[in-house]
Design a protein around this motif. Structure first.
Motif, short mmCIF file in Angstrom:
data_model
loop_
_atom_site.label_atom_id
_atom_site.label_comp_id
_atom_site.label_asym_id
_atom_site.label_seq_id
_atom_site.Cartn_x
_atom_site.Cartn_y
_atom_site.Cartn_z
N UNK A 2 1.05 -1.20 0.16
CA UNK A 2 -0.06 -0.13 0.32
C UNK A 2 0.86 1.41 -0.04
N UNK A 3 2.10 1.14 0.48
CA UNK A 3 3.12 2.25 0.35
C UNK A 3 3.24 2.69 -0.52
N UNK A 4 3.30 1.58 -1.24
CA UNK A 4 4.03 2.14 -2.63
C UNK A 4 2.85 2.06 -3.47
N UNK A 5 1.77 1.83 -4.19
CA UNK A 5 0.80 2.41 -4.02
C UNK A 5 0.46 3.51 -3.65
N UNK A 6 0.18 4.11 -2.63
CA UNK A 6 0.34 5.80 -2.08
C UNK A 6 1.12 6.51 -3.21
N UNK A 7 2.60 5.86 -2.58
CA UNK A 7 3.35 6.44 -3.65
C UNK A 7 3.18 6.99 -5.36
N UNK A 8 2.57 5.63 -5.82
CA UNK A 8 2.05 5.81 -7.64
C UNK A 8 1.22 6.24 -7.73
N UNK A 9 0.29 6.78 -7.03
CA UNK A 9 -0.58 7.44 -6.85
C UNK A 9 -0.15 9.04 -7.11
N UNK A 235 -0.83 1.08 -13.38
CA UNK A 235 -1.49 1.88 -15.01
C UNK A 235 -2.75 2.65 -14.14
N UNK A 236 -2.96 3.33 -14.67
CA UNK A 236 -4.35 4.36 -14.55
C UNK A 236 -5.25 3.22 -15.79
N UNK A 237 -6.29 3.97 -14.56
CA UNK A 237 -7.74 3.21 -15.81
C UNK A 237 -7.65 3.58 -17.25
N UNK A 238 -7.61 4.46 -17.11
CA UNK A 238 -7.74 4.74 -19.02
C UNK A 238 -6.48 4.66 -19.59
N UNK A 269 -5.62 -8.12 -13.88
CA UNK A 269 -7.09 -7.90 -14.17
C UNK A 269 -7.20 -7.49 -12.85
N UNK A 270 -7.09 -6.73 -11.55
CA UNK A 270 -8.11 -6.36 -10.70
C UNK A 270 -7.73 -5.06 -10.25
N UNK A 271 -7.35 -4.13 -9.40
CA UNK A 271 -7.19 -3.21 -9.19
C UNK A 271 -6.10 -3.26 -8.12
N UNK A 272 -5.58 -2.54 -7.64
CA UNK A 272 -4.76 -2.35 -6.43
C UNK A 272 -5.10 -1.57 -5.71
N UNK A 273 -6.21 -1.09 -6.04
CA UNK A 273 -6.51 0.80 -5.23
C UNK A 273 -7.93 0.38 -4.69
N UNK A 274 -8.69 2.00 -4.36
CA UNK A 274 -10.23 1.58 -4.23
C UNK A 274 -10.60 1.00 -4.62
N UNK A 275 -11.31 -0.37 -4.82
CA UNK A 275 -12.11 -1.27 -5.22
C UNK A 275 -13.25 -0.55 -6.51
N UNK A 276 -13.48 -0.57 -7.53
CA UNK A 276 -14.03 -0.35 -8.72
C UNK A 276 -15.79 0.38 -8.36
N UNK A 277 -16.21 0.04 -7.72
CA UNK A 277 -17.58 -1.02 -7.30
C UNK A 277 -17.77 0.38 -5.85
N UNK A 278 -16.69 1.09 -5.73
CA UNK A 278 -16.59 2.00 -3.99
C UNK A 278 -16.57 3.47 -5.06
N UNK A 279 -16.64 3.92 -6.36
CA UNK A 279 -15.52 4.64 -7.20
C UNK A 279 -16.66 5.11 -8.01
N UNK A 285 -10.53 8.56 -11.19
CA UNK A 285 -8.62 8.38 -11.89
C UNK A 285 -8.18 7.95 -10.95
N UNK A 286 -8.46 7.28 -9.49
CA UNK A 286 -7.59 6.71 -8.60
C UNK A 286 -7.37 5.26 -8.56
N UNK A 287 -8.25 4.37 -9.94
CA UNK A 287 -7.99 3.58 -9.93
C UNK A 287 -7.04 2.64 -11.19
N UNK A 288 -5.41 2.10 -10.55
CA UNK A 288 -4.57 1.68 -10.88
C UNK A 288 -4.52 0.10 -11.05
N UNK A 289 -4.10 -0.20 -11.63
CA UNK A 289 -3.83 -1.57 -12.19
C UNK A 289 -1.58 -1.97 -12.13
#
Length: 317
Positions: A2-9, A235-238, A269-279, A285-289
């Protein structure tokens, strides 16, 4: 993670706000394998140093073998005893043992004959009312005792002549197999006190010093393996829908002017940040893979794991 994800975001948001450096954030990584302690024994000595290249099968460090050597010697002694018992059971009794049993039976038969004669003599005296009934009873008891002793020795001699029962031989055979398995198990443990490299690679970390006693299951040595490192990036969702495994990318390593060519080898295939159904709305834009791109250019093996990188995709939006 999660620390790496936060840095990436954070880097993604900076890029969206006008950050000049192109690409997606991530880190440089190597394939890593570890060797763990199967038993808790003190580290005896290192045979390599951190950063050193090693080959498959090369000894890396040794653990103190004294405790296992003692247990192995005890187990080998028990195996020798079980083998001797099995050999004795298969060969049967020695001729000297059989001869001694025959002599014991002959002596018992002679004592039985004497006891029979004493009883008959006592019976005649009792019938003449010369001998008391108590003395007759004693003579009868002695005769019966001598007969029983002779019968027991005759049975023992018969057992010796027939040899060991098959069940006893089977039990002795099973005891040898169990003792041998125990020795083999300890020998494997003894061999693994010398920790070797399972593959060619480079020593990354030796967390314990000589004299330390790591617990069972602790990592004794960490190796970096493989011909080239890979970039782990986000990789961002876009861009997820336009990126596929096998696509070429360019990896910029912090501190190096020359970028490296790479190719995507995995894409989550699944995001590593906030689940898509909560966005919703701008939060999407915060959804990343998480993705991995293996460097295909010749890369210096001294490139450290964990270096920050930015990955340029084939087509930037």
């Amino acid at each position: 993670m999660w620390r790496l994800v936060r840095v990436g975001l954070s880097l993604l948001l900076l890029a969206g706000c006008g950050e000049a450096t192109p690409g997606l954030p991530g880190t440089l990584e190597w394939d890593r394998i570890t060797r763990v302690a199967e038993v808790s024994e003190p580290v005896q000595r290192w045979l390599v140093a951190e950063g050193e290249r090693v080959t498959a099968g090369q000894p890396l460090l040794t653990l103190d073998p004294r405790r296992l050597d003692a247990r192995l010697a005890q187990a080998e002694g028990e195996l020798d005893g079980a083998r001797a018992a099995l050999a004795e059971a298969r060969q049967g009794p020695r001729q000297e043992t059989i001869a001694a049993a025959r002599a014991d039976l002959a002596r018992a038969r002679a004592a039985q004959t004497l006891a029979d004669a004493d009883y008959r003599r006592s019976l005649r005296l009792f019938q003449r009312q010369v001998l008391a009934s108590a003395e007759l009873d004693q003579a009868l008891a002695l005769r019966d005792q001598r007969r029983a002793e002779a019968d027991a020795l005759a049975a023992r001699l018969e057992e010796l002549l027939r040899g060991e029962r098959p069940e006893r031989i089977a039990a002795a055979t099973a005891a040898v197999a169990a003792a041998r398995a125990h020795v083999d198990d300890l020998r494997v443990d003894r061999e693994r006190l010398v920790v070797t490299a399972p593959r060619d690679g480079r020593v990354d970390d030796l967390p314990f010093r000589p004299g330390d006693q790591p617990p069972a299951g602790a990592t004794l040595v960490s190796l970096l393996v493989g011909d080239a490192p890979y970039a782990r990036f986000y990789v961002p969702v876009g861009r997820r829908a336009t990126l596929a495994v096998g696509d070429p990318v360019t990896v910029h390593v912090t501190g190096l002017d020359t970028p490296f060519a790479a190719r995507v080898e995995s894409l989550a295939r699944e995001p590593v940040f906030t689940p898509y159904y909560a966005l919703a709305g701008d939060d999407a834009s915060r959804l990343v893979y998480l993705a991995r791109a293996r460097l295909t250019d010749a890369a210096d093996e001294r490139l450290a794991a964990g270096l920050p990188v930015r990955v340029e995709l084939g087509r930037e939006p």
